[in-house]
Design a protein around this motif. Structure first.
Motif, PDB file in Angstrom:
ATOM      1  N   LEU A  56     -40.513   1.259 -11.309  1.00 39.60           N
ATOM      2  CA  LEU A  56     -39.402   0.662 -10.574  1.00 39.60           C
ATOM      3  C   LEU A  56     -39.836   0.287  -9.161  1.00 39.60           C
ATOM      4  CD1 LEU A  56     -36.418  -0.133 -10.341  1.00 39.60           C
ATOM      5  CD2 LEU A  56     -35.935   2.241  -9.658  1.00 39.60           C
ATOM      6  N   ALA A  57     -40.646   1.146  -8.545  1.00 37.29           N
ATOM      7  CA  ALA A  57     -41.143   0.857  -7.192  1.00 37.29           C
ATOM      8  C   ALA A  57     -41.903  -0.458  -7.159  1.00 37.29           C
ATOM      9  CB  ALA A  57     -42.032   2.001  -6.705  1.00 37.29           C
ATOM     10  N   ASN A  58     -42.712  -0.719  -8.174  1.00 40.41           N
ATOM     11  CA  ASN A  58     -43.464  -1.970  -8.248  1.00 40.41           C
ATOM     12  C   ASN A  58     -42.531  -3.179  -8.338  1.00 40.41           C
ATOM     13  OD1 ASN A  58     -46.105  -0.955  -8.121  1.00 40.41           O
ATOM     14  ND2 ASN A  58     -46.113  -0.465 -10.302  1.00 40.41           N
ATOM     15  N   VAL A  59     -41.496  -3.044  -9.157  1.00 39.98           N
ATOM     16  CA  VAL A  59     -40.544  -4.149  -9.319  1.00 39.98           C
ATOM     17  C   VAL A  59     -39.790  -4.400  -8.014  1.00 39.98           C
ATOM     18  CG1 VAL A  59     -38.481  -4.937 -10.542  1.00 39.98           C
ATOM     19  CG2 VAL A  59     -40.288  -3.728 -11.791  1.00 39.98           C
ATOM     20  N   LEU A  60     -39.356  -3.329  -7.360  1.00 36.95           N
ATOM     21  CA  LEU A  60     -38.645  -3.478  -6.090  1.00 36.95           C
ATOM     22  C   LEU A  60     -39.539  -4.127  -5.042  1.00 36.95           C
ATOM     23  CD1 LEU A  60     -36.742  -0.051  -5.890  1.00 36.95           C
ATOM     24  CD2 LEU A  60     -35.822  -2.279  -6.574  1.00 36.95           C
ATOM     25  N   TYR A  61     -40.785  -3.684  -4.989  1.00 40.13           N
ATOM     26  CA  TYR A  61     -41.749  -4.236  -4.024  1.00 40.13           C
ATOM     27  C   TYR A  61     -41.924  -5.733  -4.222  1.00 40.13           C
ATOM     28  CZ  TYR A  61     -46.258  -5.251  -1.852  1.00 40.13           C
ATOM     29  OH  TYR A  61     -47.271  -5.805  -1.110  1.00 40.13           O
ATOM     30  N   LYS A  62     -42.060  -6.142  -5.477  1.00 41.06           N
ATOM     31  CA  LYS A  62     -42.242  -7.564  -5.777  1.00 41.06           C
ATOM     32  C   LYS A  62     -41.017  -8.387  -5.395  1.00 41.06           C
ATOM     33  CE  LYS A  62     -45.543  -6.715  -9.515  1.00 41.06           C
ATOM     34  NZ  LYS A  62     -45.757  -6.676 -10.975  1.00 41.06           N
ATOM     35  N   ASN A  63     -39.883  -7.714  -5.277  1.00 38.95           N
ATOM     36  CA  ASN A  63     -38.647  -8.395  -4.878  1.00 38.95           C
ATOM     37  C   ASN A  63     -38.326  -8.179  -3.406  1.00 38.95           C
ATOM     38  OD1 ASN A  63     -37.090  -9.637  -7.368  1.00 38.95           O
ATOM     39  ND2 ASN A  63     -38.077  -7.766  -8.103  1.00 38.95           N
ATOM     40  N   GLY A  64     -39.318  -7.734  -2.642  1.00 40.91           N
ATOM     41  CA  GLY A  64     -39.159  -7.626  -1.203  1.00 40.91           C
ATOM     42  C   GLY A  64     -38.333  -6.452  -0.729  1.00 40.91           C
ATOM     43  N   ILE A  65     -38.185  -5.433  -1.575  1.00 42.60           N
ATOM     44  CA  ILE A  65     -37.378  -4.270  -1.215  1.00 42.60           C
ATOM     45  C   ILE A  65     -38.295  -3.126  -0.805  1.00 42.60           C
ATOM     46  CG2 ILE A  65     -35.712  -2.565  -2.056  1.00 42.60           C
ATOM     47  CD1 ILE A  65     -34.656  -4.797  -3.918  1.00 42.60           C
ATOM     48  N   GLU A  98     -40.307   0.304 -19.872  1.00 44.49           N
ATOM     49  CA  GLU A  98     -39.821  -1.012 -19.435  1.00 44.49           C
ATOM     50  C   GLU A  98     -38.316  -1.137 -19.656  1.00 44.49           C
ATOM     51  OE1 GLU A  98     -44.014  -0.951 -19.967  1.00 44.49           O
ATOM     52  OE2 GLU A  98     -42.432  -0.496 -21.432  1.00 44.49           O
ATOM     53  N   GLU A  99     -37.832  -0.647 -20.783  1.00 43.09           N
ATOM     54  CA  GLU A  99     -36.396  -0.709 -21.064  1.00 43.09           C
ATOM     55  C   GLU A  99     -35.608   0.177 -20.102  1.00 43.09           C
ATOM     56  OE1 GLU A  99     -36.195  -1.619 -25.842  1.00 43.09           O
ATOM     57  OE2 GLU A  99     -36.818   0.385 -25.183  1.00 43.09           O
ATOM     58  N   CYS A 100     -36.157   1.349 -19.778  1.00 45.65           N
ATOM     59  CA  CYS A 100     -35.489   2.252 -18.837  1.00 45.65           C
ATOM     60  C   CYS A 100     -35.417   1.629 -17.445  1.00 45.65           C
ATOM     61  CB  CYS A 100     -36.211   3.594 -18.778  1.00 45.65           C
ATOM     62  SG  CYS A 100     -35.989   4.620 -20.262  1.00 45.65           S
ATOM     63  N   VAL A 101     -36.498   0.983 -17.031  1.00 45.52           N
ATOM     64  CA  VAL A 101     -36.506   0.309 -15.735  1.00 45.52           C
ATOM     65  C   VAL A 101     -35.487  -0.827 -15.733  1.00 45.52           C
ATOM     66  CG1 VAL A 101     -37.883  -1.136 -14.180  1.00 45.52           C
ATOM     67  CG2 VAL A 101     -38.860   0.950 -15.135  1.00 45.52           C
ATOM     68  N   SER A 102     -35.407  -1.549 -16.827  1.00 48.64           N
ATOM     69  CA  SER A 102     -34.434  -2.638 -16.943  1.00 48.64           C
ATOM     70  C   SER A 102     -33.006  -2.105 -16.835  1.00 48.64           C
ATOM     71  CB  SER A 102     -34.623  -3.367 -18.270  1.00 48.64           C
ATOM     72  OG  SER A 102     -33.677  -4.400 -18.429  1.00 48.64           O
ATOM     73  N   GLN A 103     -32.737  -0.961 -17.466  1.00 52.22           N
ATOM     74  CA  GLN A 103     -31.411  -0.343 -17.371  1.00 52.22           C
ATOM     75  C   GLN A 103     -31.091   0.036 -15.927  1.00 52.22           C
ATOM     76  OE1 GLN A 103     -31.060   2.937 -20.219  1.00 52.22           O
ATOM     77  NE2 GLN A 103     -32.254   1.773 -21.697  1.00 52.22           N
ATOM     78  N   LEU A 104     -32.089   0.555 -15.228  1.00 48.77           N
ATOM     79  CA  LEU A 104     -31.895   0.925 -13.826  1.00 48.77           C
ATOM     80  C   LEU A 104     -31.626  -0.302 -12.959  1.00 48.77           C
ATOM     81  CD1 LEU A 104     -34.428   3.747 -12.857  1.00 48.77           C
ATOM     82  CD2 LEU A 104     -31.988   3.667 -12.344  1.00 48.77           C
ATOM     83  N   LEU A 105     -32.396  -1.340 -13.169  1.00 52.38           N
ATOM     84  CA  LEU A 105     -32.212  -2.566 -12.396  1.00 52.38           C
ATOM     85  C   LEU A 105     -30.820  -3.154 -12.627  1.00 52.38           C
ATOM     86  CD1 LEU A 105     -35.708  -4.209 -12.881  1.00 52.38           C
ATOM     87  CD2 LEU A 105     -34.757  -3.358 -10.725  1.00 52.38           C
ATOM     88  N   ASN A 112     -24.419  -3.760  -6.596  1.00 46.38           N
ATOM     89  CA  ASN A 112     -24.809  -4.336  -5.294  1.00 46.38           C
ATOM     90  C   ASN A 112     -25.654  -3.400  -4.434  1.00 46.38           C
ATOM     91  OD1 ASN A 112     -23.399  -6.832  -5.716  1.00 46.38           O
ATOM     92  ND2 ASN A 112     -21.498  -5.742  -5.245  1.00 46.38           N
ATOM     93  N   PHE A 113     -26.445  -2.554  -5.069  1.00 45.36           N
ATOM     94  CA  PHE A 113     -27.415  -1.767  -4.310  1.00 45.36           C
ATOM     95  C   PHE A 113     -28.601  -2.641  -3.911  1.00 45.36           C
ATOM     96  CE2 PHE A 113     -25.183   1.917  -6.011  1.00 45.36           C
ATOM     97  CZ  PHE A 113     -25.281   2.828  -4.975  1.00 45.36           C
TER      98      PHE A 113
END
Length: 199
Positions: A47-56, A183-190, A197-198
């Motif tokens: 999840l950290a990687n995905v957030l980072y790629k989205n500028g978070i 990947e599915e768990c990360v998708s659920q979190l996202l 709106n987090f």
């Protein structure tokens, strides 16, 4: 030496709100809890990687890593476990004040301790994520060989074996890692984060 009466809280010139504006996103804690081997650290880092790629702006606090430094003086008695989580809660609050998203991956077996961390933060700053996985599955994975050592008596007070794990009473989200891929768990979190709106 008693210092409690001789210290005063010093207000900072830059508030949490200013830092959130600068970072262009909300700041909060995602608190991953679950048995050893359930997938907490793996999901947190993905999840950290995905957030980072989205500028978070975010940071992962991992249970094992913290015990190499900040909490290396603590063992695994109930009182030490409580102190471990108390310290992480305070560190997490500092990260939230700095305007970042903090992802914590700790077994954190006691409901009272998780509730204490929640109480340190404001509304919409604490997301409890129960990474649920049957102990049989966690034990079959045993990525660090800990269950085998615990069963052999080499590790005492191991959560799920001879020390209890209290399942979260009302977590914001439950991830079932025996049923869904990382990947599915990360998708659920996202989906959870975006729908509320987090991020």
């Amino acid at each position: 030496m008693e210092t409690g009466s001789n210290i005063t809280w010093h207000e900072l010139s830059l508030s949490k709100e200013f830092r959130r504006v600068q970072n262009a996103h909300h700041s909060f804690v995602i608190w991953f809890t679950g048995l050893s081997g359930s997938g907490k650290s793996t999901i947190a880092n993905e999840l950290a990687n995905v957030l980072y790629k989205n500028g978070i702006s975010n940071y992962v606090l991992d249970g094992d890593n913290i015990r190499h430094g900040l909490n290396k003086d603590l063992g695994f008695t109930d009182s030490d476990r409580k102190e471990n989580i108390r310290r992480i809660g305070e560190v997490s609050r500092l990260f939230v004040d700095s305007g970042q998203v903090i992802l914590t991956a700790f077994i954190s077996p006691f409901q009272e301790d998780r509730d204490t961390v929640r109480s340190l933060l404001e509304d919409n700053e604490f997301i409890e994520v129960y990474v649920r996985c049957p102990i049989e599955e966690c034990e079959s994975r045993d990525p660090k060989g800990l269950y085998q050592k615990a069963r052999g008596g080499l590790i005492k007070d191991f959560t799920g074996i001879d020390s209890p794990y209290e399942e979260p009473l009302n977590p914001e989200i439950i991830l079932e890692t025996d049923r869904y891929s990382i990947e599915e768990c990360v998708s659920q979190l996202l989906h959870y984060l975006t729908s509320r709106n987090f991020i």
